[in-house]
Design a protein around this motif. Structure first.
Motif, PDB file in Angstrom:
ATOM      1  N   HIS A  34      -1.056 -12.423 -10.844  1.00 23.01           N
ATOM      2  CA  HIS A  34      -1.743 -11.267 -10.246  1.00 23.01           C
ATOM      3  C   HIS A  34      -3.012 -10.940 -11.023  1.00 23.01           C
ATOM      4  O   HIS A  34      -4.064 -10.659 -10.424  1.00 23.01           O
ATOM      5  CB  HIS A  34      -0.809 -10.055 -10.241  1.00 23.01           C
ATOM      6  N   LYS A  37      -5.889 -13.174 -10.102  1.00 25.07           N
ATOM      7  CA  LYS A  37      -6.503 -12.804  -8.820  1.00 25.07           C
ATOM      8  C   LYS A  37      -7.401 -11.586  -8.975  1.00 25.07           C
ATOM      9  O   LYS A  37      -8.505 -11.522  -8.412  1.00 25.07           O
ATOM     10  CB  LYS A  37      -5.411 -12.524  -7.794  1.00 25.07           C
ATOM     11  N   ILE A  71       0.331  -2.304 -11.398  1.00 26.91           N
ATOM     12  CA  ILE A  71      -0.058  -3.324 -10.419  1.00 26.91           C
ATOM     13  C   ILE A  71       0.056  -2.777  -8.997  1.00 26.91           C
ATOM     14  O   ILE A  71      -0.821  -2.989  -8.158  1.00 26.91           O
ATOM     15  CB  ILE A  71       0.803  -4.596 -10.590  1.00 26.91           C
ATOM     16  N   TYR A  75      -3.020  -2.432  -6.222  1.00 24.23           N
ATOM     17  CA  TYR A  75      -2.991  -3.012  -4.877  1.00 24.23           C
ATOM     18  C   TYR A  75      -3.209  -1.932  -3.814  1.00 24.23           C
ATOM     19  O   TYR A  75      -3.883  -2.163  -2.800  1.00 24.23           O
ATOM     20  CB  TYR A  75      -1.669  -3.731  -4.631  1.00 24.23           C
TER      21      TYR A  75
END
Length: 265
Positions: A34, A37, A71, A75
């Motif tokens: 993650h 990215k 996280i 998102y």
């Protein structure tokens, strides 16, 4: 279904967040994927998530349930801002008079739960009266722990100058075929005074300890075409690269960066 968030990270952890510290995180095994990215987004067109990504990245080897929340919130923010990107505003009649402006900042051990080192960040714009072009941005962990805020701010200015302002300016001068005025804005008066003086007995250890030179920044900013100026802390756009900001400050800096929502119709 992810509910959108208006900032990439909370300005401060609440009691619920503190209860999650130390508890096993469900995403520990995939955390590095993650982060990779997110870093691609930061480098490409989303400097507004740089601080959140760097703080998550530092915790990959010490993952807990709070990191899962970090996280998830990021998102959610990316979903809310999926049409946000870098927008260039250019008035071509201003091109012959545009100047290059660097703003640098440091958080001075702003993430003490993980590291005592400061995060140094910089933003570089090509500016006219109405034109604004975001040329470069970056943030990194300082090589050593700073003794004081002026030291952290000076190191940020040194790295921003050498990694961004001078290289970007050199390319633009070749393209525009003219000498480019370069300006450096800092929000720490002591750091500015040190650069203007060209030396500091109290910071004489910097060459050995932080591997940066006071004389170099002094010589660069003493050139006729270069300027050093004080920027108000609340208006220093480089803060978005080093600090977790509240909603108002975060979106003020997004606007100063040149980020805007793109019309997809």
């Amino acid at each position: 279904e992810l509910k959108g968030m208006r900032t990439p990270m909370k300005a401060r952890d609440d009691e619920h967040d503190k209860d999650l510290i130390g508890k096993p995180g469900r995403m520990a095994g995939e955390a590095s994927e993650h982060v990779g990215k997110f870093l691609w987004l930061v480098r490409g067109s989303r400097p507004d998530i740089a601080v959140a990504v760097s703080r998550i990245g530092r915790r990959v080897t010490k993952w807990d349930a709070l990191c899962d929340e970090y996280i998830l919130r990021l998102y959610k923010y990316l979903k809310h801002t999926r049409f946000l990107g870098v927008c260039y505003r250019v008035f071509f009649e201003e091109v012959p008079r545009m100047v290059l402006i660097l703003r640098a900042d440091a958080d001075h051990s702003g993430d003490p739960m993980v590291t005592t080192k400061s995060t140094a960040g910089y933003i570089t714009h090509l500016r006219g009266v109405r034109s604004k072009i975001l040329m470069d941005w970056g943030a990194h962990l300082a090589p050593e722990t700073a003794y004081s805020t002026p030291e952290a701010e000076f190191v940020a200015a040194a790295h921003g100058t050498m990694r961004s302002l001078i290289p970007v300016g050199a390319v633009l001068e070749d393209m525009l075929r003219r000498c480019l005025i370069s300006c450096t804005g800092l929000d720490n008066s002591t750091a500015i005074q040190i650069i203007e003086a060209g030396y500091s007995r109290r910071l004489s250890y910097l060459k050995k300890y932080q591997r940066v030179s006071i004389g170099l920044l002094h010589d660069w900013n003493s050139r006729e075409e270069n300027f050093l100026f004080k920027v108000l802390s609340a208006r220093n756009v480089a803060d978005i690269m080093t600090k977790i900001l509240d909603f108002i400050a975060h979106w003020d800096h997004c606007e100063r960066l040149g980020l805007d929502f793109v019309d997809t119709v």
